[in-house]
Design a protein around this motif. Structure first.
Motif, PDB file in Angstrom:
ATOM      1  N   ASP A   1      14.786 -16.202   2.500  1.00 40.95           N
ATOM      2  CA  ASP A   1      16.123 -16.786   2.618  1.00 40.95           C
ATOM      3  C   ASP A   1      15.993 -18.299   2.871  1.00 40.95           C
ATOM      4  OD1 ASP A   1      19.088 -16.249   3.003  1.00 40.95           O
ATOM      5  OD2 ASP A   1      18.599 -17.268   4.884  1.00 40.95           O
ATOM      6  N   TYR A   2      16.911 -19.086   2.314  1.00 43.94           N
ATOM      7  CA  TYR A   2      16.796 -20.552   2.438  1.00 43.94           C
ATOM      8  C   TYR A   2      16.965 -21.015   3.889  1.00 43.94           C
ATOM      9  CZ  TYR A   2      21.801 -21.387   3.150  1.00 43.94           C
ATOM     10  OH  TYR A   2      23.065 -21.432   3.681  1.00 43.94           O
ATOM     11  N   LEU A   3      17.671 -20.212   4.698  1.00 43.59           N
ATOM     12  CA  LEU A   3      17.943 -20.611   6.083  1.00 43.59           C
ATOM     13  C   LEU A   3      17.072 -19.830   7.083  1.00 43.59           C
ATOM     14  CD1 LEU A   3      19.948 -22.577   7.414  1.00 43.59           C
ATOM     15  CD2 LEU A   3      21.500 -20.650   7.758  1.00 43.59           C
ATOM     16  N   GLN A   4      16.948 -18.531   6.852  1.00 48.16           N
ATOM     17  CA  GLN A   4      16.267 -17.663   7.827  1.00 48.16           C
ATOM     18  C   GLN A   4      14.800 -17.417   7.508  1.00 48.16           C
ATOM     19  OE1 GLN A   4      18.404 -14.102   8.888  1.00 48.16           O
ATOM     20  NE2 GLN A   4      20.376 -14.959   8.345  1.00 48.16           N
ATOM     21  N   GLY A   5      14.353 -17.867   6.343  1.00 51.47           N
ATOM     22  CA  GLY A   5      12.957 -17.643   5.958  1.00 51.47           C
ATOM     23  C   GLY A   5      12.683 -16.171   5.721  1.00 51.47           C
TER      24      GLY A   5
ATOM     25  N   PHE B   1      14.658 -12.701   7.503  1.00 50.92           N
ATOM     26  CA  PHE B   1      15.815 -11.969   6.963  1.00 50.92           C
ATOM     27  C   PHE B   1      15.416 -10.597   6.430  1.00 50.92           C
ATOM     28  CE2 PHE B   1      16.552 -11.124   2.456  1.00 50.92           C
ATOM     29  CZ  PHE B   1      15.340 -11.550   1.913  1.00 50.92           C
TER      30      PHE B   1
ATOM     31  N   GLN C   1      27.279 -11.878  11.486  1.00 52.87           N
ATOM     32  CA  GLN C   1      27.830 -12.230  10.169  1.00 52.87           C
ATOM     33  C   GLN C   1      28.737 -11.127   9.615  1.00 52.87           C
ATOM     34  OE1 GLN C   1      23.818 -12.361   8.452  1.00 52.87           O
ATOM     35  NE2 GLN C   1      24.589 -11.022   6.838  1.00 52.87           N
TER      36      GLN C   1
ATOM     37  N   MET D   1      16.758 -15.743  15.380  1.00 51.64           N
ATOM     38  CA  MET D   1      17.863 -16.425  14.690  1.00 51.64           C
ATOM     39  C   MET D   1      18.894 -17.001  15.670  1.00 51.64           C
ATOM     40  SD  MET D   1      17.241 -16.421  11.561  1.00 51.64           S
ATOM     41  CE  MET D   1      15.476 -16.420  11.807  1.00 51.64           C
ATOM     42  N   TRP D   2      19.259 -16.248  16.681  1.00 51.78           N
ATOM     43  CA  TRP D   2      20.296 -16.672  17.635  1.00 51.78           C
ATOM     44  C   TRP D   2      19.686 -17.221  18.929  1.00 51.78           C
ATOM     45  CZ3 TRP D   2      23.543 -11.492  17.319  1.00 51.78           C
ATOM     46  CH2 TRP D   2      24.136 -11.417  16.058  1.00 51.78           C
TER      47      TRP D   2
END
Lengths: 39, 241
Positions: free
Chosen positions: B44-48, B51, B182, B115-116
């Motif tokens: 994933d572009y944000l989570q690598g 995800f 999400q 992530m959080w």
């Protein structure tokens, strides 16, 4: 190159263990029942 | 008609055939799902790569709701038509549903930490899912506590129907409240918000987990039916594989 960190490994490992446990218990009982049936 | 189709005898014979198909579909979908999840899907572009937990978290969460819905439908069928099999499906699904709920919470926690930055927070989705786990555990404890099965089944069915109120709350919690969790990744009435190369392994894993549920449930139900129907002639007449 994929990088599996310990969060991913732990998640997949825990799910696998639980799924195998829930499968093994009824499967063992079922096999035991079949073995008891007269051929 | 329904009573004939859902009679213990018909179900017993049907489930022996169903298990082979479910096992084949399970092996195929879990193989493709795992290869897709861990190798084919791009990071994933944000989570690598983190995800990739989605491929076990979403099926567990989906099954936790689906199993409860199946239990509620069985409870209604059992109460209205007095079907033995409906009560058996209801009873044997509880521990499976509890396991999927627990796994959804554990995998969500393992995903949430990187992530959080926290293992847990009192978010609407997380809290409502935790309440579902308590409902499952409550039903399990009630089943263990009640000795007389014939009388307790109706009480368990009513308990399940009361607890069903939590299912729409879990589903709509991300829309009703401002949550950190999400929104829905998979949408049935509109295009999903996930790339096809990431989506296909996810659908495959959902099919695999559902087949797994069918496999384990049919084993548990068959064993339960044997205990209930030991004296009946159809069990000894039919060859069991």
């Amino acid at each position: 190159m994929m990088h599996l960190n310990h969060y991913i490994i732990s998640a997949y490992l825990i799910v696998s263990i639980f799924l195998m446990m829930q499968w093994y218990i009824p499967w063992r009982r079922w096999k035991h029942f079949l073995n008891e049936q007269p051929s | 008609m329904i009573q004939t189709l859902l009679s213990p005898k018909h179900f017993f014979l049907f489930s022996n055939k169903l298990r082979r198909w479910a096992l084949g579909l399970f092996l195929f979908s879990i193989s493709y799902g795992l290869i897709g999840a861990l190798y084919l899907a791009p990071p994933d572009y944000l989570q690598g790569d983190t995800f990739r937990i989605i491929y076990i978290h979403v099926p567990c969460a989906f099954l936790s709701l689906l199993v409860y819905t199946i239990m509620a439908a069985s409870a209604i069928l059992g109460l209205i038509f007095r079907l033995k099999l409906a009560f058996v499906i209801m009873r044997e699904s509880v521990s499976l549903g509890a396991m999927f709920t627990l796994l959804a919470l554990i995998t969500g926690s393992l995903w949430g930490k990187p992530m959080w930055g926290t293992w847990w927070l009192w978010d609407a989705r997380l809290t409502s899912e935790l309440i579902l786990l308590f409902i499952y555990v409550g039903i399990l404890l009630f089943q263990f506590a009640t000795r007389h099965r014939q009388q307790s089944e109706r009480a368990v069915a009513i308990l399940i129907l009361i607890g069903f109120i939590d299912i729409p709350i879990i589903h709509f919690s991300v829309y009703w409240w401002n949550t950190l969790h999400q929104g829905a990744t998979l949408r049935f009435l509109s295009p999903s918000t996930i790339a096809p190369e990431m989506l296909h392994p996810l659908i495959s894993m959902l099919i695999a987990f559902f087949c797994y549920y069918l496999l384990v449930l049919s084993l548990r139900i068959n064993y339960s039916l044997i205990a209930l129907q030991q004296q009946t002639h159809w069990l000894t007449e039919n060859k069991i594989r």
